[in-house]
Structures are given as structure tokens and as C-alpha cells.
Design a protein around this motif. Structure first.
Motif, mmCIF file in Angstrom:
data_model
loop_
_atom_site.group_PDB
_atom_site.id
_atom_site.type_symbol
_atom_site.label_atom_id
_atom_site.label_comp_id
_atom_site.label_asym_id
_atom_site.label_seq_id
_atom_site.Cartn_x
_atom_site.Cartn_y
_atom_site.Cartn_z
ATOM 1 N N ALA A 370 5.478 8.076 -12.238
ATOM 2 C CA ALA A 370 6.707 8.482 -12.509
ATOM 3 C C ALA A 370 7.179 9.715 -12.162
ATOM 4 C CB ALA A 370 6.941 8.052 -14.087
ATOM 5 N N GLY A 371 8.481 10.206 -12.126
ATOM 6 C CA GLY A 371 8.957 11.281 -11.736
ATOM 7 C C GLY A 371 9.969 11.667 -12.973
ATOM 8 N N PRO A 372 10.652 12.910 -12.686
ATOM 9 C CA PRO A 372 11.684 13.462 -13.611
ATOM 10 C C PRO A 372 12.782 12.434 -13.954
ATOM 11 C CG PRO A 372 11.183 15.107 -11.857
ATOM 12 C CD PRO A 372 10.620 13.761 -11.272
ATOM 13 N N ASP A 373 13.034 11.664 -12.889
ATOM 14 C CA ASP A 373 14.208 10.918 -13.460
ATOM 15 C C ASP A 373 14.054 9.290 -12.915
ATOM 16 O OD1 ASP A 373 14.613 11.260 -10.723
ATOM 17 O OD2 ASP A 373 16.388 12.353 -10.751
ATOM 18 N N PHE A 374 12.778 8.906 -12.817
ATOM 19 C CA PHE A 374 12.836 7.527 -12.367
ATOM 20 C C PHE A 374 11.346 7.309 -12.647
ATOM 21 C CE2 PHE A 374 11.490 10.556 -8.921
ATOM 22 C CZ PHE A 374 10.111 10.018 -8.798
ATOM 23 N N ASP A 375 11.162 5.639 -13.123
ATOM 24 C CA ASP A 375 9.784 5.331 -13.330
ATOM 25 C C ASP A 375 8.973 4.958 -12.107
ATOM 26 O OD1 ASP A 375 10.793 4.865 -16.078
ATOM 27 O OD2 ASP A 375 11.327 2.796 -15.920
ATOM 28 N N GLY A 376 7.756 4.773 -12.329
ATOM 29 C CA GLY A 376 6.874 4.377 -11.449
ATOM 30 C C GLY A 376 7.120 2.804 -10.835
ATOM 31 N N CYS A 377 6.638 2.538 -9.835
ATOM 32 C CA CYS A 377 6.534 1.159 -9.265
ATOM 33 C C CYS A 377 5.372 0.459 -9.459
ATOM 34 C CB CYS A 377 7.108 1.101 -7.950
ATOM 35 S SG CYS A 377 8.524 1.923 -7.285
ATOM 36 N N ASP A 378 5.612 -1.014 -9.825
ATOM 37 C CA ASP A 378 4.369 -1.765 -10.370
ATOM 38 C C ASP A 378 4.064 -2.322 -8.715
ATOM 39 O OD1 ASP A 378 5.094 -1.306 -12.746
ATOM 40 O OD2 ASP A 378 6.235 -3.567 -12.951
ATOM 41 N N ALA A 379 2.423 -2.359 -8.656
ATOM 42 C CA ALA A 379 2.026 -3.199 -7.659
ATOM 43 C C ALA A 379 2.357 -2.931 -6.181
ATOM 44 C CB ALA A 379 2.074 -4.655 -7.944
ATOM 45 N N VAL A 380 2.230 -1.663 -5.731
ATOM 46 C CA VAL A 380 2.694 -1.328 -4.302
ATOM 47 C C VAL A 380 1.553 -0.264 -3.778
ATOM 48 C CG1 VAL A 380 5.346 -1.549 -4.597
ATOM 49 C CG2 VAL A 380 4.094 0.711 -5.213
ATOM 50 N N HIS A 381 1.479 -0.410 -2.615
ATOM 51 C CA HIS A 381 0.672 0.674 -1.796
ATOM 52 C C HIS A 381 1.550 1.869 -1.808
ATOM 53 C CE1 HIS A 381 -1.364 -3.095 -0.412
ATOM 54 N NE2 HIS A 381 -2.421 -2.098 -0.001
ATOM 55 N N SER A 382 0.793 3.137 -1.873
ATOM 56 C CA SER A 382 1.829 4.198 -2.088
ATOM 57 C C SER A 382 0.872 5.392 -1.512
ATOM 58 C CB SER A 382 1.673 4.613 -3.498
ATOM 59 O OG SER A 382 0.454 4.824 -4.238
ATOM 60 N N HIS A 383 1.875 6.167 -1.292
ATOM 61 C CA HIS A 383 1.337 7.543 -0.400
ATOM 62 C C HIS A 383 0.789 7.317 0.916
ATOM 63 C CE1 HIS A 383 2.970 9.575 -4.137
ATOM 64 N NE2 HIS A 383 1.716 9.811 -4.801
ATOM 65 N N MET A 384 -0.803 7.557 1.138
ATOM 66 C CA MET A 384 -1.168 7.596 2.070
ATOM 67 C C MET A 384 -1.548 6.295 2.965
ATOM 68 S SD MET A 384 -0.888 10.905 2.510
ATOM 69 C CE MET A 384 -1.603 11.101 4.096
ATOM 70 N N THR A 385 -1.436 5.463 2.146
ATOM 71 C CA THR A 385 -1.395 4.124 2.690
ATOM 72 C C THR A 385 0.138 3.276 2.601
ATOM 73 O OG1 THR A 385 -2.472 1.697 2.562
ATOM 74 C CG2 THR A 385 -2.069 3.030 0.544
ATOM 75 N N ASN A 386 0.239 2.441 3.444
ATOM 76 C CA ASN A 386 1.535 1.782 3.627
ATOM 77 C C ASN A 386 1.280 0.379 4.117
ATOM 78 O OD1 ASN A 386 4.181 1.389 3.230
ATOM 79 N ND2 ASN A 386 4.693 2.100 5.472
ATOM 80 N N THR A 387 0.143 -0.387 3.929
ATOM 81 C CA THR A 387 0.006 -1.526 4.358
ATOM 82 C C THR A 387 0.362 -2.637 3.573
ATOM 83 O OG1 THR A 387 -2.139 -1.628 3.604
ATOM 84 C CG2 THR A 387 -2.052 -0.680 5.799
ATOM 85 N N ARG A 388 0.068 -4.027 4.172
ATOM 86 C CA ARG A 388 0.442 -4.782 3.140
ATOM 87 C C ARG A 388 -0.902 -5.853 2.838
ATOM 88 N NH1 ARG A 388 4.292 -8.962 6.697
ATOM 89 N NH2 ARG A 388 2.819 -9.810 8.076
ATOM 90 N N LEU A 389 -0.793 -6.771 2.097
ATOM 91 C CA LEU A 389 -1.966 -7.581 1.757
ATOM 92 C C LEU A 389 -1.916 -8.727 2.660
ATOM 93 C CD1 LEU A 389 -2.729 -7.061 -1.890
ATOM 94 C CD2 LEU A 389 -4.327 -6.652 -0.330
#
Length: 500
Positions: A370-389
Motif C-alpha cells: 500500500a501507499g500513502p493514499d491507496f491500497d495494494g492490489c490483490d493477486a498481480v505480478h509487480s515491480h520487476m516482473t510483468n508477465t502473466r500466468l
């Protein structure tokens, strides 16, 4: 240009890893090898590809011709880890392809794809227990793949079949290499169209503007930043440390990783291209404008990666986890130092399985911070990876496995004023004997919260035998699966931000 290259690569490739999981990246570079523009593919690829291009320029200067294509995967020369194979094509003026005059390339195009099998001590080529680079697969450095239009298939087959741990599926490698060559050819066609329409002077000017604009955008971000420091431990006890200093006069930032633990005896070592890629990614995400990720973003940054540390190892250290795990740790550590974002799941949950004929590889989603004004996301690839399953139907058609569970791991995100995202539960049952392995992190150390936010839940790996017996597994594990056995992976949640 890069998006057209990516569409071509996806369409003509055959391997699950590239065609279905989209574990590839395509980009355009100037004559010096600087990244100009990319499609929104895999960040750890894109930020490091420039060094691969520059390596080819250094080694092939004056010896590149229309129709030439080069390939490399050397992590110590601009690569990330052995399975990420980069195909590089110099782009000449259109008339050079009709009658060669010896003029140098105007641009370069490149495609980097994760080959799901390229040798090493375990099927799938992401060995959890490698201790040197040779155990991770076939090393390719500055190899002449296509010589003036002639695909050197015999030499490529010999290369991929060489060494102590050769590729288990050379035909698949050849298919992916041909697809990458085709993607680069599409890039060349698009560049020639652009030059024909606008002229080379306008194109060159705009490419420089794109980098200058990105540099100014990052400097504006730095103007508003405060200095900070952060350290983050990984599950095996090693620690990444960073100190961020801000120079308001020069509008620049120093990212000093001095104090990070020494080079590891395992494979949690990240070559410098990965560290620079993570820094580029973080500062690009802080820019609230739709600019392309490019080399201009790096100009205001002084990045210090101490030699013989886990963020600047010396060969022949093993590096496979450096690309997929240490890269995530570097990214989270920087966000922590800047107090911008709580820890994401902090791992790619690298799951591989296979036999002596072939291998399969996937990275698995989880919760984001999470950040200063938003919630985190569920069930996603994040940061250095951006692939899908891989789609379950494709997975079960191509491999002797059955996907038993794939669901959100409710409650795994850290609590806070803004809640961290939830991880997932993924269970794969094996229908034939196979070797399966997991290379992951945050099974011991939870993803951190910020400003009083709670940490995310740690992940969990386990083997459920056909008999029903459950066997806990560590953050690194290799298991001989029998028919009916199930491999269960529970991924971490993201950290919360602020007190609830």
C-alpha cells in the motif's frame, strides 16, 4: 515500434513461456546503445538491455553488416540470468541493405525472451541450489546468430548442446530464436517507415528529446524527495542496504548500496545491470507523466553498487536468483528508503518442473504494498516482473499436470490505513513423475509495512503427497514429484501503509 515487435514475437513464437506467459521484452536503442523506447513489457529486462547492446557495440565495432544478428545471455555482460536470451539486430539506413557502403548502424533493436529450457542442473533452467554460473545453463556471449542473412543453425545447435549442462530442448530454443529474429525484423521495417516519413534528422532529434524530457521529469521528482536509508533482509539472512542522498543544487540523487552483504555462495547475486534496472524502474514509477522508460531517466542518478557484493558479484558466481529475487528486494528497499510504498510480495515465486526432455517455468502473482493514499492490489505480478500466468487449459494440454487450485489468499495483505494486497494460493497436481522446484523469498521475513502499517503475511510452500501427507518446504526446494503428488504455493501479501 517496440509494441509492433512484441506483437510479432507473441504471434510467431511457439513456447509457452513466450507465447502464453509473455515473458519477453522488446525495445529500440540509439547508435550508442541507449534505450530510447520500449513496449510495457518486463521491467528487469528493459532497464538492463542497454548494457547488452553496448557490449555488442564494443566487441563488434566496425564489423557489423546489414542482415547481421547477434545473441547473448551473459549476466556479467549486460544480461540478467541465463534463461533470458537477448537477440540484437543493428539497423542500417535503408539503402545499405541494397548496396553496402560500410556505414555504421543508425539504431539497434532487441528482443529479450525467457527460454523455458536452456540447460543447467534442473529442468526449467532456474535451479534453486546452483552455486556457479555453469550450473545455470549454456552461457552465450557475443554470438553471431545470423551472418548477413544466413541463419547459422549448425553453430547454434553446437553451442546449445555444449558444456556440462546443455539445453534439454534445443528445437524449442531454435524456434524462440527465430521468433525473436522475426520480431527484430518487424522493428527494422517500422523504423524505416518512420525515417521515410519524417527524415533521419527529425527522428534523431526526437529520440534525443525523448531522453532529455525523461531526464527533466526525473529531476522534477528528485526536487520533491527527501533523503533516506533502508535495509531489508531476505529469507537466507543476507541484507540489501541503501542510502539515498539528494543534491538540491544539481537536482540529482545518489543511491549508495554500500553496506549490502557480500557476494553469496548461493545464487542470490544480482549483476550490476539488474541493480541499475531496479533503480531505473523505481524512479520511472515516481514520474506522474506518460513518458517511455528510457536511458534519460538514469542521467540524474549516481548509483553505487559495491564490488564483490550481492549487488555486484564477480564471475563465476551463480546469479539466477539475483534477477528474480534480489531485484525485487532492491526495488522494495528503494521504496522503503523513499517512504513511498510498503513492501510488495517481494518475490517472483519461481516455479519450475520438467524432465530430461523439457521444462516449464512460471512466476506467480501476489499482493502489492500500500501507499500513502491507496491500497495494494490483490493477486498481480509487480515491480520487476510483468508477465502473466499460463491459461489452465494451455498448461494442462501441454504438460502432464492438473491445476487444482488458483484463488486469492484472503487476509494475507497487511492491515493499515491503506491495506496491502492479498496473495494467492496455487496448487498443481502431477500426473507423471517429474522434478519440481521453487525459488522464492518472504517465506520467513514478511513484506514490511510503512508508517505504522502492518506487514504482509509470509508465503508458504508445501508438498501434498498422493497419500494426503503434507510436507512443508523452504523458500528454496527441489522435489521429485510422483503421480498424484501436489505442489502448493501460497504467495505473500503486501505490507500496509499507515495506522488503521
Amino acid at each position: 515500434v517496440a509494441e509492433q515487435m512484441g506483437a510479432t514475437l507473441e504471434n510467431v513464437s511457439h513456447s509457452v513461456n513466450i507465447k502464453e506467459r509473455l515473458d519477453f521484452s522488446c525495445a529500440l536503442f540509439d547508435a550508442e546503445g541507449n534505450l530510447i523506447a520500449n513496449a510495457p513489457h518486463v521491467p528487469v529486462h528493459l532497464g538492463s538491455m542497454s548494457e547488452s547492446i553496448m557490449s555488442i557495440i564494443r566487441n563488434r565495432k566496425g564489423d557489423m553488416h546489414p542482415g547481421d544478428v547477434f545473441v547473448m545471455n551473459n549476466p556479467y555482460d549486460g544480461g540478467t540470468h541465463i534463461p533470458d536470451v537477448t537477440v540484437i539486430t543493428p539497423v542500417f539506413a535503408e539503402e545499405e541493405y541494397k548496396e553496402e557502403s560500410g556505414a555504421p548502424p543508425l539504431f539497434f533493436v532487441a528482443s529479450r525472451g525467457h527460454h523455458q529450457e536452456i540447460g543447467g542442473i534442473t529442468p526449467g533452467s532456474v535451479p534453486p541450489f546452483s552455486t556457479n554460473i555453469e550450473e545455470e545453463g549454456v552461457l552465450i556471449d557475443n554470438f553471431h546468430l545470423v551472418d548477413r542473412g544466413d541463419f547459422r543453425e549448425k553453430e547454434v545447435v553446437e553451442l546449445l548442446s555444449s558444456g556440462r549442462f546443455p539445453s534439454r530442448n534445443v528445437e524449442m530454443n531454435l524456434s524462440d530464436l527465430r521468433a525473436q529474429i522475426a520480431a527484430n525484423e518487424q522493428g527494422i521495417r517500422e523504423i524505416h517507415k518512420m525515417v521515410d516519413q519524417f527524415g533521419i534528422e527529425v527522428v534523431d532529434t526526437y529520440m534525443q528529446y525523448v531522453q532529455d524530457n525523461a531526464e527533466e521529469m526525473v529531476r522534477q521528482v528528485i526536487d520533491a524527495l527527501e533523503p533516506g536509508a533502508f535495509e531489508y533482509q531476505m529469507d537466507d539472512g543476507c541484507t540489501v542496504r541503501v542510502k539515498v542522498s539528494i543534491d538540491k543544487e544539481t537536482r540529482s540523487a545518489t543511491l549508495d548500496f554500500t553496506g549490502t552483504d557480500p557476494q553469496q555462495d548461493n545464487n542470490f547475486n544480482a549483476p550490476t545491470a539488474i541493480g541499475r534496472s531496479a533503480c531505473l524502474y523505481v524512479f520511472r514509477t515516481l514520474v506522474d507523466q506518460p513518458i517511455p522508460l528510457n536511458s534519460g531517466c538514469l542521467k540524474p542518478l549516481n548509483i553505487i553498487l559495491p564490488e564483490n557484493s550481492m549487488v555486484n558479484p564477480s564471475p563465476p558466481a551463480a546469479v539466477v536468483a539475483g534477477n528474480v529475487e534480489v531485484s525485487q528486494c532492491i526495488t522494495d528497499t528503494l521504496y522503503g528508503a523513499l517512504n513511498k510504498l510498503a513492501g510488495c510480495q517481494g518475490t517472483m515465486n519461481n516455479f519450475t518442473f520438467g524432465n530430461e526432455k523439457d521444462g516449464y517455468y512460471e512466476t506467480i502473482c501476489g499482493g502489492t504494498g500500500a501507499g500513502p493514499d491507496f491500497d495494494g492490489c490483490d493477486a498481480v505480478h509487480s515491480h520487476m516482473t510483468n508477465t502473466r500466468l499460463t491459461d489452465p487449459e494451455i498448461l494442462e494440454t501441454r504438460y502432464p499436470v492438473r491445476l487444482e487450485r488458483f484463488e486469492i489468499r484472503h487476509g494475507s495483505g497487511g492491515d493499515g490505513k491503506h491495506k496491502g494486497g492479498d496473495g494467492i494460493i496455487r496448487a498443481v497436481r502431477f500426473l507423471e513423475p517429474m522434478t519440481a522446484s521453487i525459488l522464492s523469498n518472504h517465506r520467513v521475513v514478511p513484506p514490511f509495512g510503512l508508517e505504522g502499517g502492518e506487514p504482509g503475511a509470509v508465503g508458504r510452500n508445501s508438498l501434498v503427497k498422493a497419500s494426503g501427507e503434507e510436507v512443508p518446504l523452504g523458500h528454496r526446494a527441489e522435489v521429485e514429484m510422483k503421480p498424484g503428488d501436489m505442489f502448493v504455493i501460497e504467495t505473500p501479501g503486501g505490507g500496509g501503509f499507515g495506522k488503521s
